[in-house]
Scaffold this motif. Structure first.
Motif, PDB file in Angstrom:
ATOM      1  N   LEU A 281       4.687 -55.937 -10.815  1.00 47.79           N
ATOM      2  CA  LEU A 281       4.699 -57.399 -11.006  1.00 47.79           C
ATOM      3  C   LEU A 281       3.403 -58.031 -10.497  1.00 47.79           C
ATOM      4  CD1 LEU A 281       8.262 -58.568  -9.832  1.00 47.79           C
ATOM      5  CD2 LEU A 281       7.424 -58.376 -12.177  1.00 47.79           C
TER       6      LEU A 281
ATOM      7  N   SER B 195       4.463 -63.468  -9.332  1.00 52.38           N
ATOM      8  CA  SER B 195       5.864 -63.160  -9.611  1.00 52.38           C
ATOM      9  C   SER B 195       6.536 -62.479  -8.433  1.00 52.38           C
ATOM     10  CB  SER B 195       5.977 -62.283 -10.862  1.00 52.38           C
ATOM     11  OG  SER B 195       5.699 -63.065 -11.987  1.00 52.38           O
TER      12      SER B 195
ATOM     13  N   THR C 216       7.567 -65.336  -6.434  1.00 48.01           N
ATOM     14  CA  THR C 216       8.704 -66.012  -7.085  1.00 48.01           C
ATOM     15  C   THR C 216       9.980 -65.219  -6.837  1.00 48.01           C
ATOM     16  OG1 THR C 216       7.183 -66.696  -8.817  1.00 48.01           O
ATOM     17  CG2 THR C 216       9.510 -66.989  -9.278  1.00 48.01           C
TER      18      THR C 216
ATOM     19  N   VAL D 221      11.421 -65.352 -12.393  1.00 44.95           N
ATOM     20  CA  VAL D 221      10.445 -64.315 -12.767  1.00 44.95           C
ATOM     21  C   VAL D 221      10.463 -64.143 -14.290  1.00 44.95           C
ATOM     22  CG1 VAL D 221       9.789 -61.879 -12.503  1.00 44.95           C
ATOM     23  CG2 VAL D 221      10.678 -63.156 -10.538  1.00 44.95           C
TER      24      VAL D 221
ATOM     25  N   SER E  80       7.872 -65.933 -16.427  1.00 40.06           N
ATOM     26  CA  SER E  80       6.449 -65.595 -16.350  1.00 40.06           C
ATOM     27  C   SER E  80       5.908 -65.203 -17.722  1.00 40.06           C
ATOM     28  CB  SER E  80       6.236 -64.442 -15.375  1.00 40.06           C
ATOM     29  OG  SER E  80       4.954 -63.884 -15.585  1.00 40.06           O
TER      30      SER E  80
ATOM     31  N   ASP F  65       3.422 -58.815 -16.014  1.00 42.09           N
ATOM     32  CA  ASP F  65       4.871 -58.862 -15.795  1.00 42.09           C
ATOM     33  C   ASP F  65       5.686 -58.422 -17.022  1.00 42.09           C
ATOM     34  OD1 ASP F  65       4.364 -59.904 -13.263  1.00 42.09           O
ATOM     35  OD2 ASP F  65       4.385 -61.970 -14.010  1.00 42.09           O
TER      36      ASP F  65
END
Ligand code: HAM
Length: 392
Positions: free
Chosen positions: A161, A165, A168, A176, A179, A184
């Motif tokens: 990630l 993220s 997050t 997430v 994103s 990601d």
């Protein structure tokens, strides 16, 4: 136009304050995330923590909890909202929304009605490149189990990630999924899907919503990764996206169910569903799609007054009262300068009034396409302009 769409379905207008107690917006984002992170909040002179509203749904629920109207309570609204975001095209710190909220009804057919109203509004504007995406976050327990599963999944693949993220993930694993970062992509594609966690009741509700949309022939796509940026949602969520806008700002509006919100604000347990549409983005989409013609801005007549301007005031007033679009020059400019303005206005006719015309109770009507000018009586002007085609 939105008012007539909403009124046709029995919604009444509600005006909520721009300034509310900070606590009203406390449920918008878990852990100070998303919208709650972007709030304009401050202590007023009495030391009360207040905020400029970042959205209207929470205010509607606060009003419901306070005044306890009979249900179903169907309201629509329009007005500005404030979020401290990084300004860019389609993302502003002050922006306007129109929306509807209905409190007190659990029926999936109401979700369909609400979605259909937004769809009707976009259609009435003439927008074509709109996509409706829908999802269901399930009941609160389904959502909680899903969030845990997502956390496990992303933690096990967290090396893959992005840094943002990973942060997050600590606060809210659901977000997430929002994103759009390339790093990601793989982890998001492999993530568990909310549908696997739906209870039978939630699955049935979502099926019924889809059935209703199909019955109305409203095109939609189920997007299992749609989560929306506010934390009060339960079950149905949806978003209208425009293909005419950049993907970061392509959501023209969205909404969903928020069955626990009234209770969280001190009211009785009350189901709720609604949406808000961003007018700024909608107007950008209208520009991109060219749905507004410039015809509507073109006056039917441009009044040129070389006697000082008072007659233009009276004549434009008469024309407007008769339903015609009339414009004029100001500052007692020369005939030549005023004719230039008339030309620029693209009005098909100039209505010219000088001392001779005033004395005779007449006006000169000059077609701007080079046709022959004529002198007519003042009281014949409206009928004469109405009879003329408005395009040259
Ligand atoms: P929202 O998704 O936060 O939902 O906002 C709805 C729409 O408002 C967005 O799709 C976008 O068009 C517009 N909007 C939001 N922020 C900005 C901004 N900074 N600049 C320009 N436009 C913006 C809500 O607000 C929920 N209250 C919707 C709702 C109603 N859910 C249930 N009922």
């Amino acid at each position: 136009m939105f008012a007539s769409v909403a009124a046709s379905a029995g919604y009444g207008q509600l005006i909520t304050p721009l300034l509310e107690d900070l606590g009203v917006f406390a449920r918008l984002g878990e852990g100070g995330e998303g919208v709650s992170k972007e709030m304009y909040q401050f202590a007023d002179k009495g030391g009360r923590d207040v905020a400029l509203r970042p959205e209207v749904t929470a205010s509607v629920c606060r009003a419901f909890a306070e005044h306890r109207p009979t249900t179903p309570w169907k309201v629509w609204y329009t007005g500005p909202n404030f979020r401290y975001e990084k300004p860019q095209r389609g993302r502003f710190r002050q922006f306007d929304q129109v929306g509807v909220e209905v409190l007190g009804v659990d029926d999936a057919q109401l979700d369909v009605e609400v979605i259909a109203l937004a769809d009707e509004f976009f259609r009435a504007l003439g927008l074509q490149r709109i996509r409706l995406i829908v999802n269901s976050l399930g009941e609160p327990d389904d959502r909680a189990r899903y969030v845990n599963a997502l956390r496990d999944h992303f933690e096990s693949s967290s090396a893959g990630l992005s840094t943002t993220s990973r942060e997050t993930l600590q606060r809210n694993p659901l977000r997430v999924l929002d994103s759009k970062r390339a790093e990601d992509e793989a982890a998001i594609a492999a993530a568990p899907q909310i549908g696997e966690f739906h209870s039978p009741a939630a699955a049935e509700h979502f099926e019924a919503v889809q059935g209703g949309l199909r019955a109305l022939e409203i095109d939609f796509e189920v997007e299992p990764k749609l989560v929306r940026g506010l934390d009060y949602y339960r079950r149905t969520i949806f978003e209208f996206q425009s293909d005419a806008l950049d993907s970061a700002q392509n959501a023209l509006g969205g909404g969903g169910r928020y069955d626990g919100l009234v209770e969280a604000l001190g009211g009785p347990p009350t189901p709720g569903v609604g949406f808000a549409l961003g007018l700024d983005r909608t107007l950008i989409a209208c520009d991109e799609e060219g749905v507004f013609s410039s015809e509507s801005e073109r006056p039917d007549a441009f009044v040129v007054d070389v006697t000082g301007g008072l007659h233009a005031t009276v004549i434009t007033g008469e024309l407007r009262a008769a339903g015609l679009v009339a414009d004029r020059g100001f500052d007692n400019r020369s005939m030549k300068a005023q004719m230039k303005l008339a030309n620029r206005s693209a009005a098909p006719s100039a209505v010219i009034v000088g001392e001779d015309e005033v004395a005779a109770g007449t006006v000169i009507v000059k077609p701007m396409d080079g046709g022959e000018q004529i002198t007519i009586r003042r009281d014949e002007l409206v009928a004469h302009l109405r009879a003329r085609p408005t395009t040259t």
